[in-house]
Design a protein around this motif. Structure first.
Motif, PDB file in Angstrom:
ATOM      1  N   GLN A 155      18.004 -28.328  41.799  1.00 32.47           N
ATOM      2  CA  GLN A 155      17.169 -27.591  41.488  1.00 32.47           C
ATOM      3  C   GLN A 155      15.520 -28.678  41.029  1.00 32.47           C
ATOM      4  O   GLN A 155      14.266 -28.281  41.106  1.00 32.47           O
ATOM      5  N   HIS A 156      15.920 -29.974  41.596  1.00 37.86           N
ATOM      6  CA  HIS A 156      14.356 -30.954  41.825  1.00 37.86           C
ATOM      7  C   HIS A 156      13.119 -30.215  42.899  1.00 37.86           C
ATOM      8  O   HIS A 156      13.957 -29.729  43.811  1.00 37.86           O
ATOM      9  N   GLU A 157      12.401 -30.363  42.208  1.00 44.77           N
ATOM     10  CA  GLU A 157      11.270 -29.399  43.088  1.00 44.77           C
ATOM     11  C   GLU A 157      11.163 -29.558  44.684  1.00 44.77           C
ATOM     12  O   GLU A 157      11.129 -29.144  45.511  1.00 44.77           O
ATOM     13  N   SER A 158      11.348 -31.457  44.774  1.00 47.62           N
ATOM     14  CA  SER A 158      11.020 -31.751  46.168  1.00 47.62           C
ATOM     15  C   SER A 158      12.330 -31.844  46.796  1.00 47.62           C
ATOM     16  O   SER A 158      12.592 -30.529  48.515  1.00 47.62           O
ATOM     17  N   LEU A 159      13.586 -31.131  46.355  1.00 50.00           N
ATOM     18  CA  LEU A 159      15.011 -31.277  47.359  1.00 50.00           C
ATOM     19  C   LEU A 159      15.098 -29.881  47.825  1.00 50.00           C
ATOM     20  O   LEU A 159      15.223 -29.640  48.829  1.00 50.00           O
ATOM     21  N   ALA A 160      14.173 -29.480  46.670  1.00 51.91           N
ATOM     22  CA  ALA A 160      14.409 -27.292  46.842  1.00 51.91           C
ATOM     23  C   ALA A 160      13.259 -26.994  47.736  1.00 51.91           C
ATOM     24  O   ALA A 160      13.892 -26.170  48.739  1.00 51.91           O
ATOM     25  N   ASN A 161      12.280 -27.482  48.416  1.00 53.60           N
ATOM     26  CA  ASN A 161      11.589 -27.529  48.596  1.00 53.60           C
ATOM     27  C   ASN A 161      12.133 -28.106  50.842  1.00 53.60           C
ATOM     28  O   ASN A 161      11.484 -27.214  50.967  1.00 53.60           O
ATOM     29  N   GLU A 162      12.314 -29.110  49.957  1.00 53.12           N
ATOM     30  CA  GLU A 162      13.168 -29.316  51.571  1.00 53.12           C
ATOM     31  C   GLU A 162      13.745 -28.166  52.032  1.00 53.12           C
ATOM     32  O   GLU A 162      14.379 -28.027  53.295  1.00 53.12           O
ATOM     33  N   ILE A 163      14.987 -27.537  51.348  1.00 48.70           N
ATOM     34  CA  ILE A 163      16.470 -26.876  51.770  1.00 48.70           C
ATOM     35  C   ILE A 163      15.516 -25.942  52.232  1.00 48.70           C
ATOM     36  O   ILE A 163      15.265 -24.331  53.545  1.00 48.70           O
ATOM     37  N   ALA A 164      14.246 -24.824  51.355  1.00 47.85           N
ATOM     38  CA  ALA A 164      13.345 -24.050  51.744  1.00 47.85           C
ATOM     39  C   ALA A 164      13.159 -23.985  52.722  1.00 47.85           C
ATOM     40  O   ALA A 164      13.148 -22.766  53.344  1.00 47.85           O
ATOM     41  N   GLU A 165      12.059 -24.870  53.762  1.00 53.80           N
ATOM     42  CA  GLU A 165      11.988 -24.711  54.367  1.00 53.80           C
ATOM     43  C   GLU A 165      12.496 -25.361  55.773  1.00 53.80           C
ATOM     44  O   GLU A 165      12.544 -24.148  56.497  1.00 53.80           O
ATOM     45  N   ALA A 166      14.004 -24.853  55.531  1.00 55.01           N
ATOM     46  CA  ALA A 166      15.600 -25.728  56.399  1.00 55.01           C
ATOM     47  C   ALA A 166      15.572 -24.422  56.547  1.00 55.01           C
ATOM     48  O   ALA A 166      16.617 -23.827  57.124  1.00 55.01           O
ATOM     49  N   THR A 167      16.052 -23.708  55.413  1.00 56.48           N
ATOM     50  CA  THR A 167      17.025 -21.551  55.592  1.00 56.48           C
ATOM     51  C   THR A 167      16.228 -20.902  55.217  1.00 56.48           C
ATOM     52  O   THR A 167      17.128 -20.084  55.377  1.00 56.48           O
ATOM     53  N   GLY A 168      14.449 -21.084  54.875  1.00 56.24           N
ATOM     54  CA  GLY A 168      14.262 -19.901  54.721  1.00 56.24           C
ATOM     55  C   GLY A 168      13.950 -19.059  53.071  1.00 56.24           C
ATOM     56  O   GLY A 168      14.033 -17.915  52.687  1.00 56.24           O
ATOM     57  N   ILE A 169      15.407 -19.399  52.259  1.00 53.73           N
ATOM     58  CA  ILE A 169      15.412 -18.565  50.896  1.00 53.73           C
ATOM     59  C   ILE A 169      14.367 -19.560  49.914  1.00 53.73           C
ATOM     60  O   ILE A 169      14.112 -20.974  49.899  1.00 53.73           O
ATOM     61  N   PRO A 170      13.509 -18.868  49.232  1.00 52.28           N
ATOM     62  CA  PRO A 170      12.843 -19.322  48.364  1.00 52.28           C
ATOM     63  C   PRO A 170      13.249 -20.196  47.632  1.00 52.28           C
ATOM     64  O   PRO A 170      14.289 -20.170  46.524  1.00 52.28           O
ATOM     65  N   SER A 171      12.557 -21.753  47.504  1.00 54.04           N
ATOM     66  CA  SER A 171      12.094 -22.228  46.311  1.00 54.04           C
ATOM     67  C   SER A 171      12.172 -22.282  44.686  1.00 54.04           C
ATOM     68  O   SER A 171      12.881 -22.613  44.563  1.00 54.04           O
ATOM     69  N   ASP A 172      11.311 -21.092  44.761  1.00 51.72           N
ATOM     70  CA  ASP A 172      11.414 -20.881  43.365  1.00 51.72           C
ATOM     71  C   ASP A 172      12.992 -19.840  43.086  1.00 51.72           C
ATOM     72  O   ASP A 172      13.666 -20.322  41.928  1.00 51.72           O
ATOM     73  N   LEU A 173      13.590 -19.545  43.946  1.00 48.26           N
ATOM     74  CA  LEU A 173      15.016 -19.353  43.948  1.00 48.26           C
ATOM     75  C   LEU A 173      16.078 -20.405  43.612  1.00 48.26           C
ATOM     76  O   LEU A 173      17.299 -20.047  42.921  1.00 48.26           O
ATOM     77  N   LEU A 174      16.329 -21.326  44.554  1.00 49.35           N
ATOM     78  CA  LEU A 174      16.937 -22.813  44.362  1.00 49.35           C
ATOM     79  C   LEU A 174      16.578 -23.182  43.191  1.00 49.35           C
ATOM     80  O   LEU A 174      17.181 -23.815  42.427  1.00 49.35           O
ATOM     81  N   GLU A 175      15.192 -23.313  42.528  1.00 47.63           N
ATOM     82  CA  GLU A 175      14.866 -24.461  41.060  1.00 47.63           C
ATOM     83  C   GLU A 175      14.699 -22.953  39.639  1.00 47.63           C
ATOM     84  O   GLU A 175      15.049 -23.549  39.219  1.00 47.63           O
ATOM     85  N   ARG A 176      14.944 -21.959  40.096  1.00 46.11           N
ATOM     86  CA  ARG A 176      15.515 -20.483  39.730  1.00 46.11           C
ATOM     87  C   ARG A 176      14.712 -20.809  37.872  1.00 46.11           C
ATOM     88  O   ARG A 176      14.654 -21.004  37.004  1.00 46.11           O
TER      89      ARG A 176
END
Length: 371
Positions: A155-176
């Motif tokens: 859920q942390h923004e920096s980690l969510a952005n890193e995952i989003a960039e690598a996977t294509g999954i939108p960061s807002d979905l990861l962060e909720r």
């Protein structure tokens, strides 16, 4: 579902409303896992000599530290010798991860160092089909490295952005955190992403068994279906037919063939590698043939009935090729920031008694037209 007691390391079965608060483990399978047969008999000693004991031990200790008495681990909490129990577990797994209080994601091939932040998104964990739902479904996910040292929270923004960039999954979905999506229901949020976009999240992932390319995505699309191990690639076709029964989203047809097939439907998630930017249009009039309000997606074994714009050949050398304009949009980023429409390459069915019957021709690139 069967849960493992984190204090006694023994299994207990719970039903529906009786299920207590529990943690859940996400990991990749490796050698010498702790299996259901190893622990189902309470008279047998726990197999601590197996390599898989490390992740079981530390996940149970972590759960106890976080004040949970129960944890679910797929290796040992499913009796895979029972086809009925296996089918129920796979059809329920997305919900089980979503209902968990916390998910511990064990990244076994990454060691966090003090010198720098580890690029854990290069881990094998991010290449497996089953871990996609384990990344998205839980309310909270915390990552641990090979030594069981905390990497961080999804859920942390920096980690969510890193995952989003690598996977294509939108960061807002990861962060909720997306305030543009009303409500907190994960199913409602997922359904706002096009079918093609959700398939693109799985396009670079793999599974050991070919049928699991479909089965591991059931929860992402809210689909339930019988499991038929042994049916091979037919599982993915059957899966798409189930999706078509529940949606009018034509983006399911917005893909590129990665083989010489000219099938109407995709053969695997790999066909959606370039479909991550495809979304549903918000500007079509409901009276337009291609609008979602008028889309008719009625699947049978080999035929799909639908309404869409049909363009005549655009070049003289394409005397019999037509373009079927799909009711979805692709945003091209860069200098133009242009929005275009994905299309299907179509040929009329010869000697057909119906004037509007076409078959899809093989395309190894995603064809598009401008508005």
């Amino acid at each position: 579902m069967q849960l493992l007691n984190v204090h006694t390391l023994r299994l207990t079965t719970f039903y529906d409303q009786d299920v207590p608060r529990y943690a859940i483990l996400s990991h990749t399978w490796e050698d010498e896992e702790i299996l259901y047969g190893d622990i189902c008999d309470p008279e047998k000693p726990f197999p601590q000599h197996k390599k898989g004991f490390f992740k079981v031990k530390h996940s149970c200790e972590q759960a106890a530290c976080d004040e949970f008495d129960w944890i679910w681990i797929d290796t040992c909490c499913i009796d895979k010798s029972s086809s009925a129990e296996l089918s129920e577990a796979i059809n329920s797994m997305f919900r089980w991860y979503n209902d968990s209080a916390v998910c511990y994601a064990y990244i076994s091939d990454v060691v966090k160092t003090d010198a720098q932040s580890v690029r854990f998104v290069d881990s094998r964990w991010f290449t497996r089909g089953w871990t996609l739902q384990e990344l998205i479904a839980p309310k909270r996910v915390v990552f641990f490295d090979a030594r069981w040292e905390r990497i961080g929270w999804r859920q942390h923004e920096s980690l969510a952005n890193e995952i989003a960039e690598a996977t294509g999954i939108p960061s807002d979905l990861l962060e909720r955190r997306n305030t543009q999506l009303p409500g907190t229901d994960l199913r409602a949020k997922l359904d706002r992403y096009s079918v093609a976009q959700r398939f693109s999240w799985a396009s670079k992932r793999s599974t050991k068994r070919v049928e699991d390319e479909a089965y591991c995505l059931l929860g992402i699309f809210g689909v339930n279906m019988p499991l038929l191990y042994g049916e091979g690639p037919k599982a993915f076709f059957r899966f798409q037919q189930e999706i078509l029964r529940t949606t009018d989203d034509q983006s399911i047809l917005a893909f590129q063939h990665t083989s010489n097939s000219n099938n109407l439907l995709a053969e695997s998630p790999r066909d959606y590698t370039v479909s991550g930017g495809i979304g549903r249009p918000s500007f079509l009039n409901e009276n337009d043939p291609g609008s979602s309000a008028n889309s008719i997606l009625t699947p049978s074994a080999k035929v799909l009935k639908m309404r869409l714009y049909l363009c005549p050949p655009l070049r003289p050398d394409l005397k019999s090729q037509y373009l079927g304009v799909l009711s979805c949009v692709l945003h091209l980023h860069g200098d133009t920031n242009q929005t275009v429409f994905p299309v299907m390459d179509l040929e009329p069915v010869r000697h057909s008694t119906k004037p509007n019957e076409f078959y899809r021709t093989a395309n190894h690139h995603l064809s598009i037209v401008t508005p």
